[in-house]
Design a protein around this motif. Structure first.
Motif, mmCIF file in Angstrom:
data_model
loop_
_atom_site.group_PDB
_atom_site.id
_atom_site.type_symbol
_atom_site.label_atom_id
_atom_site.label_comp_id
_atom_site.label_asym_id
_atom_site.label_seq_id
_atom_site.Cartn_x
_atom_site.Cartn_y
_atom_site.Cartn_z
ATOM 1 N N UNK A 1 22.598 -12.919 -56.804
ATOM 2 C CA UNK A 1 21.202 -13.255 -57.069
ATOM 3 C C UNK A 1 20.902 -14.708 -56.729
ATOM 4 N N UNK A 2 21.845 -15.603 -57.043
ATOM 5 C CA UNK A 2 21.622 -17.012 -56.738
ATOM 6 C C UNK A 2 21.615 -17.263 -55.237
ATOM 7 N N UNK A 3 22.528 -16.613 -54.521
ATOM 8 C CA UNK A 3 22.559 -16.752 -53.061
ATOM 9 C C UNK A 3 21.255 -16.235 -52.452
ATOM 10 N N UNK A 4 20.788 -15.101 -52.938
ATOM 11 C CA UNK A 4 19.544 -14.524 -52.427
ATOM 12 C C UNK A 4 18.336 -15.399 -52.741
ATOM 13 N N UNK A 5 18.480 -16.273 -53.758
ATOM 14 C CA UNK A 5 17.389 -17.185 -54.111
ATOM 15 C C UNK A 5 17.449 -18.478 -53.320
ATOM 16 N N UNK A 6 18.422 -18.580 -52.401
ATOM 17 C CA UNK A 6 18.521 -19.767 -51.569
ATOM 18 C C UNK A 6 19.355 -20.891 -52.144
ATOM 19 N N UNK A 7 20.115 -20.604 -53.221
ATOM 20 C CA UNK A 7 20.942 -21.639 -53.838
ATOM 21 C C UNK A 7 22.314 -21.711 -53.162
ATOM 22 N N UNK A 8 22.879 -22.906 -53.168
ATOM 23 C CA UNK A 8 24.243 -23.096 -52.665
ATOM 24 C C UNK A 8 25.191 -22.873 -53.843
ATOM 25 N N UNK A 9 25.970 -21.822 -53.781
ATOM 26 C CA UNK A 9 26.802 -21.437 -54.920
ATOM 27 C C UNK A 9 28.266 -21.810 -54.687
ATOM 28 N N UNK A 10 28.856 -22.489 -55.636
ATOM 29 C CA UNK A 10 30.291 -22.794 -55.610
ATOM 30 C C UNK A 10 30.922 -21.991 -56.747
ATOM 31 N N UNK A 11 31.793 -21.055 -56.405
ATOM 32 C CA UNK A 11 32.349 -20.157 -57.418
ATOM 33 C C UNK A 11 33.786 -19.777 -57.098
ATOM 34 N N UNK A 12 34.444 -19.190 -58.070
ATOM 35 C CA UNK A 12 35.823 -18.696 -57.940
ATOM 36 C C UNK A 12 36.760 -19.813 -57.487
ATOM 37 N N UNK A 13 36.545 -21.009 -58.023
ATOM 38 C CA UNK A 13 37.405 -22.134 -57.658
ATOM 39 C C UNK A 13 38.841 -21.917 -58.088
#
Length: 265
Positions: free
Chosen positions: A232-244
């Motif tokens: 959902x965040x990616x689809x909203x145009x956000x740069x997501x940093x996850x699963x570090x």
């Protein structure tokens, strides 16, 4: 020759193994623990060796019995605890009783790894739970320069044991290792356990000559729990940093998600 006063006699004396003697800083407390009946006879040697999970359980059980004046199984009953046998790799009575009292946990739901070594932060957690089983209280814990290296699950135990003082010496039951550090991942030795006991679970492999490290399973991930939120965040145009770092491994149980001893590579 017999009867010759000038005859030379050679006597071979077997010197004790240095590993079987306590270090000078621990000698007094080790002797006191032995005099108090807190150390099993078969553990009165090999003081420089890393203490195992089973050995530490035995010491905690003896401490509980000494403090309460009753067998640990009777004390568990008094505390309303039921002793069960959930482990496939041990049926040691001290381990099972310590587990029932909440002093120790298994390395999984069915294994304990009795011969595995323990780190200082693991020892602090076990000692903290033992003290709480005995209804002991503590002062404010010490601050350490390497506090960020202490695992989240061990912080409470480290704070408790570093704030618990010996009424005779006034020193912390489990203080630092020098230079303001606690060294949570250093291994715990038998003599450290003896000293701690008087003042008051895992598989390991050698790591390229740098010491011994705890190793855990590396399972194949089944899914990313937060994937819908990430999408959902990616689809909203956000740069997501996850699963570090591969993410935190969890399993889904009856009560929801629970952390497990594993690593995601």
């Amino acid at each position: 020759k017999a009867g010759d006063p000038k005859a030379e006699v050679t006597v071979e004396a077997e010197l004790p193994d240095p590993n079987d003697l306590p270090s000078s800083w621990a000698q007094e407390q080790v002797d006191a623990a032995i005099r108090s009946g807190l150390v099993p006879e078969d553990l009165q040697t090999g003081y420089q060796n890393n203490i195992t999970r089973e050995e530490f359980c035995r010491l905690m059980v003896m401490l509980v019995e000494k403090k309460t004046g009753m067998s640990v199984s009777v004390y568990a009953t008094v505390k309303g605890k039921t002793i069960t046998d959930p482990f496939t790799d041990t049926d040691n009575a001290d381990i099972l009783t310590a587990h029932a009292l909440g002093i120790v946990n298994g390395t999984s739901e069915t294994t304990f790894n009795p011969t595995g070594s323990i780190t200082r932060q693991e020892a602090a957690s076990m000692l903290s739970r033992t003290a709480q089983v005995l209804d002991m209280t503590t002062g404010k814990g010490q601050s350490f320069n390497d506090a960020e290296d202490i695992a989240s699950w061990a912080k409470e135990g480290v704070a408790f044991t570093s704030g618990l003082t010996d009424p005779t010496t006034g020193s912390a039951v489990m203080g630092g290792t020098g230079n303001g550090n606690f060294s949570p991942l250093d291994f715990y030795t038998r003599e450290q356990a003896r000293r701690m006991e008087e003042e008051s679970g895992y598989r390991f492999m050698e790591d390229a000559g740098r010491g011994w490290r705890r190793v855990v399973p590396s399972p194949q991930p089944q899914r990313i729990v937060e994937l819908p939120a990430i999408r959902r965040m990616v689809q909203s145009g956000l740069l997501v940093i996850a699963v570090g770092g591969g993410g935190i491994p969890v399993v889904e149980g009856a009560d929801g998600l629970q952390g497990i001893d594993a690593v995601i590579d």
